[in-house]
Design a protein around this motif. Structure first.
Motif, PDB file in Angstrom:
ATOM      1  N   TYR A  34       0.855  -1.176   0.000  1.00 45.61           N
ATOM      2  CA  TYR A  34       0.000   0.000   0.000  1.00 45.61           C
ATOM      3  C   TYR A  34       0.898   1.234   0.000  1.00 45.61           C
ATOM      4  O   TYR A  34       2.102   1.132   0.250  1.00 45.61           O
ATOM      5  N   ILE A  35       0.317   2.373  -0.312  1.00 42.46           N
ATOM      6  CA  ILE A  35       1.058   3.624  -0.397  1.00 42.46           C
ATOM      7  C   ILE A  35       0.460   4.617   0.591  1.00 42.46           C
ATOM      8  O   ILE A  35      -0.756   4.825   0.609  1.00 42.46           O
ATOM      9  N   ILE A  36       1.334   5.224   1.398  1.00 41.98           N
ATOM     10  CA  ILE A  36       0.925   6.240   2.371  1.00 41.98           C
ATOM     11  C   ILE A  36       1.307   7.606   1.829  1.00 41.98           C
ATOM     12  O   ILE A  36       2.445   7.818   1.394  1.00 41.98           O
ATOM     13  N   GLU A  37       0.336   8.521   1.837  1.00 40.43           N
ATOM     14  CA  GLU A  37       0.598   9.918   1.500  1.00 40.43           C
ATOM     15  C   GLU A  37      -0.127  10.755   2.550  1.00 40.43           C
ATOM     16  O   GLU A  37      -1.363  10.830   2.538  1.00 40.43           O
ATOM     17  N   ASN A  38       0.638  11.333   3.468  1.00 40.28           N
ATOM     18  CA  ASN A  38       0.027  12.137   4.523  1.00 40.28           C
ATOM     19  C   ASN A  38      -0.628  13.385   3.934  1.00 40.28           C
ATOM     20  O   ASN A  38      -0.206  13.892   2.891  1.00 40.28           O
ATOM     21  N   ALA A  39      -1.648  13.904   4.620  1.00 40.79           N
ATOM     22  CA  ALA A  39      -2.383  15.075   4.156  1.00 40.79           C
ATOM     23  C   ALA A  39      -1.487  16.308   4.068  1.00 40.79           C
ATOM     24  O   ALA A  39      -1.686  17.169   3.218  1.00 40.79           O
ATOM     25  N   ASP A  40      -0.493  16.388   4.952  1.00 40.52           N
ATOM     26  CA  ASP A  40       0.445  17.514   4.951  1.00 40.52           C
ATOM     27  C   ASP A  40       1.708  17.094   5.690  1.00 40.52           C
ATOM     28  O   ASP A  40       1.805  15.968   6.176  1.00 40.52           O
ATOM     29  N   SER A  41       2.659  18.006   5.782  1.00 42.90           N
ATOM     30  CA  SER A  41       3.935  17.672   6.427  1.00 42.90           C
ATOM     31  C   SER A  41       3.932  17.952   7.930  1.00 42.90           C
ATOM     32  O   SER A  41       4.955  17.784   8.581  1.00 42.90           O
ATOM     33  N   GLU A  42       2.802  18.353   8.475  1.00 43.99           N
ATOM     34  CA  GLU A  42       2.677  18.539   9.926  1.00 43.99           C
ATOM     35  C   GLU A  42       2.177  17.270  10.618  1.00 43.99           C
ATOM     36  O   GLU A  42       2.498  17.003  11.767  1.00 43.99           O
ATOM     37  N   LEU A  43       1.375  16.488   9.900  1.00 43.42           N
ATOM     38  CA  LEU A  43       0.753  15.291  10.450  1.00 43.42           C
ATOM     39  C   LEU A  43       1.791  14.214  10.763  1.00 43.42           C
ATOM     40  O   LEU A  43       2.680  13.949   9.959  1.00 43.42           O
ATOM     41  N   VAL A  44       1.664  13.613  11.945  1.00 46.17           N
ATOM     42  CA  VAL A  44       2.471  12.445  12.295  1.00 46.17           C
ATOM     43  C   VAL A  44       1.522  11.270  12.403  1.00 46.17           C
ATOM     44  O   VAL A  44       0.546  11.303  13.151  1.00 46.17           O
ATOM     45  N   ARG A  45       1.785  10.224  11.638  1.00 48.54           N
ATOM     46  CA  ARG A  45       0.953   9.022  11.602  1.00 48.54           C
ATOM     47  C   ARG A  45       1.622   7.982  12.493  1.00 48.54           C
ATOM     48  O   ARG A  45       2.704   7.510  12.194  1.00 48.54           O
ATOM     49  N   GLY A  46       1.000   7.601  13.592  1.00 49.18           N
ATOM     50  CA  GLY A  46       1.564   6.612  14.495  1.00 49.18           C
ATOM     51  C   GLY A  46       0.855   6.697  15.827  1.00 49.18           C
ATOM     52  O   GLY A  46      -0.025   7.539  15.984  1.00 49.18           O
ATOM     53  N   TRP A  47       1.202   5.928  16.733  1.00 50.35           N
ATOM     54  CA  TRP A  47       2.016   4.736  16.787  1.00 50.35           C
ATOM     55  C   TRP A  47       1.215   3.514  16.385  1.00 50.35           C
ATOM     56  O   TRP A  47       0.124   3.314  16.872  1.00 50.35           O
ATOM     57  N   ARG A  48       1.778   2.698  15.525  1.00 47.92           N
ATOM     58  CA  ARG A  48       1.161   1.442  15.103  1.00 47.92           C
ATOM     59  C   ARG A  48       2.244   0.381  15.134  1.00 47.92           C
ATOM     60  O   ARG A  48       3.364   0.611  14.696  1.00 47.92           O
ATOM     61  N   ALA A  49       1.898  -0.804  15.674  1.00 50.44           N
ATOM     62  CA  ALA A  49       2.887  -1.879  15.801  1.00 50.44           C
ATOM     63  C   ALA A  49       2.281  -3.212  15.403  1.00 50.44           C
ATOM     64  O   ALA A  49       1.059  -3.386  15.413  1.00 50.44           O
ATOM     65  N   HIS A  50       3.172  -4.140  15.075  1.00 50.85           N
ATOM     66  CA  HIS A  50       2.776  -5.488  14.667  1.00 50.85           C
ATOM     67  C   HIS A  50       3.690  -6.498  15.354  1.00 50.85           C
ATOM     68  O   HIS A  50       4.908  -6.404  15.244  1.00 50.85           O
ATOM     69  N   SER A  51       3.085  -7.451  16.048  1.00 47.00           N
ATOM     70  CA  SER A  51       3.881  -8.464  16.745  1.00 47.00           C
ATOM     71  C   SER A  51       4.254  -9.629  15.837  1.00 47.00           C
ATOM     72  O   SER A  51       5.204 -10.356  16.112  1.00 47.00           O
ATOM     73  N   ILE A  52       3.515  -9.805  14.739  1.00 49.86           N
ATOM     74  CA  ILE A  52       3.762 -10.923  13.823  1.00 49.86           C
ATOM     75  C   ILE A  52       4.220 -10.437  12.453  1.00 49.86           C
ATOM     76  O   ILE A  52       5.137 -10.989  11.867  1.00 49.86           O
ATOM     77  N   GLU A  53       3.566  -9.422  11.934  1.00 48.88           N
ATOM     78  CA  GLU A  53       3.873  -8.943  10.585  1.00 48.88           C
ATOM     79  C   GLU A  53       5.146  -8.108  10.556  1.00 48.88           C
ATOM     80  O   GLU A  53       5.452  -7.389  11.496  1.00 48.88           O
ATOM     81  N   GLN A  54       5.858  -8.212   9.446  1.00 54.23           N
ATOM     82  CA  GLN A  54       7.003  -7.355   9.188  1.00 54.23           C
ATOM     83  C   GLN A  54       6.653  -6.436   8.028  1.00 54.23           C
ATOM     84  O   GLN A  54       5.735  -6.705   7.257  1.00 54.23           O
ATOM     85  N   ARG A  55       7.390  -5.331   7.922  1.00 50.87           N
ATOM     86  CA  ARG A  55       7.135  -4.339   6.890  1.00 50.87           C
ATOM     87  C   ARG A  55       8.452  -3.932   6.225  1.00 50.87           C
ATOM     88  O   ARG A  55       9.513  -3.980   6.832  1.00 50.87           O
ATOM     89  N   TRP A  56       8.311  -3.510   4.964  1.00 52.05           N
ATOM     90  CA  TRP A  56       9.416  -2.920   4.220  1.00 52.05           C
ATOM     91  C   TRP A  56       8.914  -1.583   3.695  1.00 52.05           C
ATOM     92  O   TRP A  56       7.813  -1.500   3.164  1.00 52.05           O
ATOM     93  N   PHE A  57       9.726  -0.533   3.821  1.00 48.96           N
ATOM     94  CA  PHE A  57       9.326   0.818   3.450  1.00 48.96           C
ATOM     95  C   PHE A  57      10.255   1.375   2.370  1.00 48.96           C
ATOM     96  O   PHE A  57      11.479   1.287   2.498  1.00 48.96           O
ATOM     97  N   TYR A  58       9.656   1.964   1.333  1.00 45.56           N
ATOM     98  CA  TYR A  58      10.404   2.553   0.233  1.00 45.56           C
ATOM     99  C   TYR A  58       9.747   3.880  -0.139  1.00 45.56           C
ATOM    100  O   TYR A  58       8.528   3.916  -0.390  1.00 45.56           O
TER     101      TYR A  58
END
Length: 142
Positions: A34-58
């Motif tokens: 999926y692709i994340i595009e924040n509404a603006d550069s002030e917004l901080v998206r978090g905290w979100r965690a996963h105990s089983i899943e792994q992620r790769w970010f580009y």
């Protein structure tokens, strides 16, 4: 627990344009993206965690600041956990691999920044491995 890793890519340019690549990224485990595009550069998206899943970010465009915290207790993590801070930029052609067991918070550093996220479980699994906390929960985030 596994460590956070960076997988370096590159860019090939000629008179036709360019190709960005990360040839050392083994996508065998990837089930979705999926692709994340924040509404603006002030917004901080978090905290979100996963105990089983792994992620790769580009980063597809622009740049992002990412805070990472290794969760010590899934029922009630310590609010004083150390936070690792990274900056990801589209022009660095790298993938950040975040293994299971980490929480993340993201902030776009410039308008129109886009973050491509790969996950190793299907969307049907997501609700079973998605833990969130308020942005101010981990006190070491600045």
């Amino acid at each position: 627990m596994k460590d956070i890793q960076t997988i370096q890519g590159g860019v090939a340019k000629d008179h036709r344009g360019q190709i960005r690549f990360v040839n050392d990224f083994d996508m065998t485990a990837v089930k979705r993206f999926y692709i994340i595009e924040n509404a603006d550069s002030e917004l901080v998206r978090g905290w979100r965690a996963h105990s089983i899943e792994q992620r790769w970010f580009y980063v597809l465009s622009g740049s992002f600041h990412i805070d990472l915290v290794q969760i010590d207790n899934w029922e009630k993590p310590s609010p004083d956990l150390a936070i690792e801070k990274r900056t990801l930029r589209a022009d660095s052609q790298e993938i950040l691999h975040v293994p299971a067991g980490y929480g993340t918070a993201f902030q776009a550093l410039e308008p129109n920044s886009q973050l491509l996220v790969f996950a190793d479980h299907g969307i049907d699994h997501a609700p079973m491995d998605d833990v969130t906390w308020d942005l101010g929960y981990f006190r070491n985030r600045k």
